[in-house]
Design a protein around this motif. Structure first.
Motif, mmCIF file in Angstrom:
data_model
loop_
_atom_site.group_PDB
_atom_site.id
_atom_site.type_symbol
_atom_site.label_atom_id
_atom_site.label_comp_id
_atom_site.label_asym_id
_atom_site.label_seq_id
_atom_site.Cartn_x
_atom_site.Cartn_y
_atom_site.Cartn_z
ATOM 1 N N VAL A 228 3.985 -13.592 -0.701
ATOM 2 C CA VAL A 228 3.587 -12.401 -1.447
ATOM 3 C C VAL A 228 3.086 -11.369 -0.450
ATOM 4 C CG1 VAL A 228 2.111 -11.469 -3.264
ATOM 5 C CG2 VAL A 228 2.930 -13.831 -3.416
ATOM 6 N N TRP A 229 3.627 -10.134 -0.536
ATOM 7 C CA TRP A 229 3.282 -9.068 0.408
ATOM 8 C C TRP A 229 2.360 -8.046 -0.247
ATOM 9 C CZ3 TRP A 229 4.828 -8.892 5.472
ATOM 10 C CH2 TRP A 229 5.867 -9.754 5.853
ATOM 11 N N LEU A 230 1.564 -7.381 0.590
ATOM 12 C CA LEU A 230 0.859 -6.191 0.153
ATOM 13 C C LEU A 230 1.878 -5.060 0.072
ATOM 14 C CD1 LEU A 230 -1.816 -4.790 -0.522
ATOM 15 C CD2 LEU A 230 -2.054 -4.245 1.915
ATOM 16 N N GLY A 231 2.023 -4.458 -1.096
ATOM 17 C CA GLY A 231 3.055 -3.460 -1.304
ATOM 18 C C GLY A 231 2.740 -2.121 -0.651
ATOM 19 N N TRP A 232 3.766 -1.271 -0.605
ATOM 20 C CA TRP A 232 3.660 0.045 0.024
ATOM 21 C C TRP A 232 4.056 1.116 -0.980
ATOM 22 C CZ3 TRP A 232 1.654 2.026 4.340
ATOM 23 C CH2 TRP A 232 2.052 3.284 4.766
ATOM 24 N N ASP A 233 3.240 2.156 -1.066
ATOM 25 C CA ASP A 233 3.519 3.295 -1.936
ATOM 26 C C ASP A 233 4.169 4.389 -1.093
ATOM 27 O OD1 ASP A 233 3.415 5.665 -3.452
ATOM 28 O OD2 ASP A 233 1.668 4.952 -4.573
ATOM 29 N N LYS A 234 5.486 4.596 -1.279
ATOM 30 C CA LYS A 234 6.205 5.569 -0.451
ATOM 31 C C LYS A 234 5.701 6.987 -0.672
ATOM 32 C CE LYS A 234 10.538 2.988 -0.066
ATOM 33 N NZ LYS A 234 12.005 2.998 -0.337
ATOM 34 N N ASP A 235 5.391 7.326 -1.919
ATOM 35 C CA ASP A 235 4.938 8.690 -2.209
ATOM 36 C C ASP A 235 3.590 8.980 -1.560
ATOM 37 O OD1 ASP A 235 7.216 9.162 -3.713
ATOM 38 O OD2 ASP A 235 6.276 8.447 -5.566
ATOM 39 N N ALA A 236 2.686 8.025 -1.654
ATOM 40 C CA ALA A 236 1.348 8.220 -1.072
ATOM 41 C C ALA A 236 1.315 7.883 0.414
ATOM 42 C CB ALA A 236 0.326 7.361 -1.816
ATOM 43 N N GLU A 237 2.396 7.248 0.899
ATOM 44 C CA GLU A 237 2.469 6.798 2.298
ATOM 45 C C GLU A 237 1.249 5.945 2.648
ATOM 46 O OE1 GLU A 237 3.111 10.109 4.873
ATOM 47 O OE2 GLU A 237 5.213 10.330 4.282
ATOM 48 N N ALA A 238 0.982 4.991 1.781
ATOM 49 C CA ALA A 238 -0.162 4.087 1.975
ATOM 50 C C ALA A 238 0.109 2.794 1.227
ATOM 51 C CB ALA A 238 -1.448 4.732 1.467
ATOM 52 N N HIS A 239 -0.599 1.735 1.628
ATOM 53 C CA HIS A 239 -0.489 0.474 0.903
ATOM 54 C C HIS A 239 -1.106 0.615 -0.483
ATOM 55 C CE1 HIS A 239 -0.103 -1.375 5.037
ATOM 56 N NE2 HIS A 239 0.879 -1.950 4.370
ATOM 57 N N VAL A 240 -0.545 -0.107 -1.433
ATOM 58 C CA VAL A 240 -1.165 -0.166 -2.751
ATOM 59 C C VAL A 240 -2.402 -1.042 -2.660
ATOM 60 C CG1 VAL A 240 1.069 0.131 -3.868
ATOM 61 C CG2 VAL A 240 0.181 -2.182 -3.498
ATOM 62 N N ALA A 241 -3.243 -0.988 -3.664
ATOM 63 C CA ALA A 241 -4.422 -1.854 -3.693
ATOM 64 C C ALA A 241 -3.978 -3.314 -3.794
ATOM 65 C CB ALA A 241 -5.303 -1.492 -4.880
ATOM 66 N N PRO A 242 -4.692 -4.240 -3.157
ATOM 67 C CA PRO A 242 -4.301 -5.655 -3.212
ATOM 68 C C PRO A 242 -4.138 -6.168 -4.644
ATOM 69 C CG PRO A 242 -6.004 -5.348 -1.570
ATOM 70 C CD PRO A 242 -5.866 -4.031 -2.289
ATOM 71 N N GLU A 243 -5.031 -5.735 -5.540
ATOM 72 C CA GLU A 243 -4.947 -6.192 -6.933
ATOM 73 C C GLU A 243 -3.654 -5.715 -7.598
ATOM 74 O OE1 GLU A 243 -9.051 -6.165 -5.487
ATOM 75 O OE2 GLU A 243 -7.491 -4.603 -5.567
ATOM 76 N N VAL A 244 -3.234 -4.501 -7.243
ATOM 77 C CA VAL A 244 -1.990 -3.970 -7.794
ATOM 78 C C VAL A 244 -0.801 -4.792 -7.307
ATOM 79 C CG1 VAL A 244 -0.433 -1.975 -7.799
ATOM 80 C CG2 VAL A 244 -2.912 -1.646 -8.065
#
Length: 438
Positions: A228-244
């Protein structure tokens, strides 16, 4: 009530992720304690020594024991601009080329190190991986434990990418509990493991989830794992929160199968099963390092990708074949070793700059499915280690067949890379492998 392990095959996922004779040869990490020079004004090759604290046990010595190391006299370098580092260069206040100045208690890798009859350790090269000891990461950091080097492949716009990982398998957590309470606790555990840790020289976080049926250890189908990976938000150019990231994964079809096992974690444990999770950090390889590895590959030289590749076997140690009958290769295997990770000036992300296996010629290559953890019984660990050893043996046999003529065709894939020492022309056999937390 015993737990029925039927259904593990539904979780099974196969991903594409040489020992020489004579003296034991290691890539040895240590911290400088003292420098001993025959002539304080210049290097005396093969005579000057450095006393160091071992960063990990080696040659019968424990971690933090003091050893004496000298660099082999290789004669006067033919190219004066590419003189390798000597003990003289490790003194506080000195700098080599464009590198940083040496500080107190620097961390150094003694490459191709061998124990001598007089108790000293002789090596062929040294590489400074932390120019000064610091309590918290700053620009450069050494991870030592179980590491892996993955595929090296060009991506669009000539950008070359290669992931290198460190497995914190010694920190593996056994999943316990029943029903919804177990699932809720499992969600919280995953979220904690996926938290960003750039302040700790961390890469992109992930977590390995693994189920081991110890009753059938050593038989095909006895282990299943997923990541399971920590996801990436392309629009925000940042990782999503771990809970998300965890919630998104828990909504997937694959996760439903795993969550059924989580809900029965206590029954699994009472039936001699192990359901566990451990953190993994993934680092992108630094640009110059990736380019250097590509040149090594194209020149037909030994490279890191090849170091972490072996013919694939299943849990029973049997060959795994493609539909066409050719032997499959397993890439991104895991070995004991070290990563040097660095940050670029003004940046916060950490990149893998160089990797070594602890054994110069790794004797064990693990997969995620048979990586030892404290939760697995000693008897099962022996089976895991036997498979890790067999991969190296199979690799040697495959190489011998290739050198002597075709016998059993191998299914080859793309493999690139190798760490060269910037301070010399003769690249030592590179290494990369598995990690322990520092």
């Amino acid at each position: 009530m015993d737990f029925d392990f039927n259904g593990m095959e539904d979780l099974k996922k196969r991903t594409g992720r040489g020992s020489g004779g004579g003296k034991v040869s290691l890539n040895l990490p240590f911290r400088i304690k003292a420098i001993n020079l025959q002539n304080p004004k210049e290097a005396t090759r093969g005579v000057d020594t450095v006393e160091g604290y071992l960063i990990r046990p080696a040659f019968g010595k424990a971690q933090n024991d003091v050893v004496t190391i000298r660099i082999k006299d290789r004669g006067e370098p033919k190219d004066a601009d590419k003189k390798p580092m000597e003990v003289f260069d490790l003194q506080v206040g000195r700098k080599k080329g464009a590198g940083a100045k040496m500080g107190e208690h620097a961390a150094v890798i003694a490459e191709d190190a061998q124990l001598q009859a007089d108790g000293t350790i002789e090596c062929n090269w040294v590489k400074v991986v932390e120019h000064e000891f610091k309590d918290t990461p700053d620009a450069e950091w050494l991870h030592s434990g179980f590491v892996s080097v993955g595929y090296l492949q060009p991506i669009k716009n000539n950008f070359i990418r290669q992931d290198r990982t460190v497995h914190f398998n010694e920190a593996a957590i056994a999943i316990t509990g029943e029903g919804e309470t177990a699932i809720a606790n499992f969600r919280d555990t995953l979220a904690r493991l996926l938290a960003e840790r750039t302040s700790e020289a961390g890469g992109r976080p992930a977590a390995i989830i693994r189920l081991v049926n110890q009753n059938n250890a050593g038989k095909a189908g006895s282990v299943a794992s997923t990541q399971v990976w920590l996801g990436w938000d392309k629009d925000a150019e940042a990782h999503v929160a771990p809970e998300v990231a965890v919630d998104r994964w828990m909504e997937s079809e694959e996760a439903a199968k795993w969550l059924n096992f989580v809900a029965n974690a206590d029954r699994i444990a009472n039936s001699n099963g192990v359901l566990e999770v451990w953190p993994v950090w993934s680092f992108t390889t630094a640009k110059k390092t990736a380019e250097r590895e590509t040149r090594q590959k194209e020149a037909g030289k030994l490279h890191l990708q090849e170091q972490f590749t072996a013919p694939m076997i299943d849990e029973a140690g049997e060959p795994v074949l493609n539909d066409n009958g050719n032997r499959r290769n397993h890439y991104g295997l895991i070995a004991e070793g070290m990563h040097q990770v660095v940050t670029m000036q003004g940046g916060t992300d950490w990149f893998a700059n160089q990797t070594w296996t602890f054994d110069r010629y790794p004797t064990k290559l693990y997969s995620v499915d048979d990586l030892p953890t404290p939760n697995v019984s000693p008897e099962v660990i022996k089976i895991f280690e036997a498979n890790a050893t067999k991969r190296v043996e199979e690799k040697r046999l495959a190489r011998n067949v290739e050198n002597d003529g075709p016998e059993q065709q191998q299914q080859q894939g793309q493999d690139f890379g190798s760490d060269d020492d910037n301070n010399n022309n003769q690249a030592p056999d590179p290494a990369g492998g598995q990690f322990r937390p520092r």
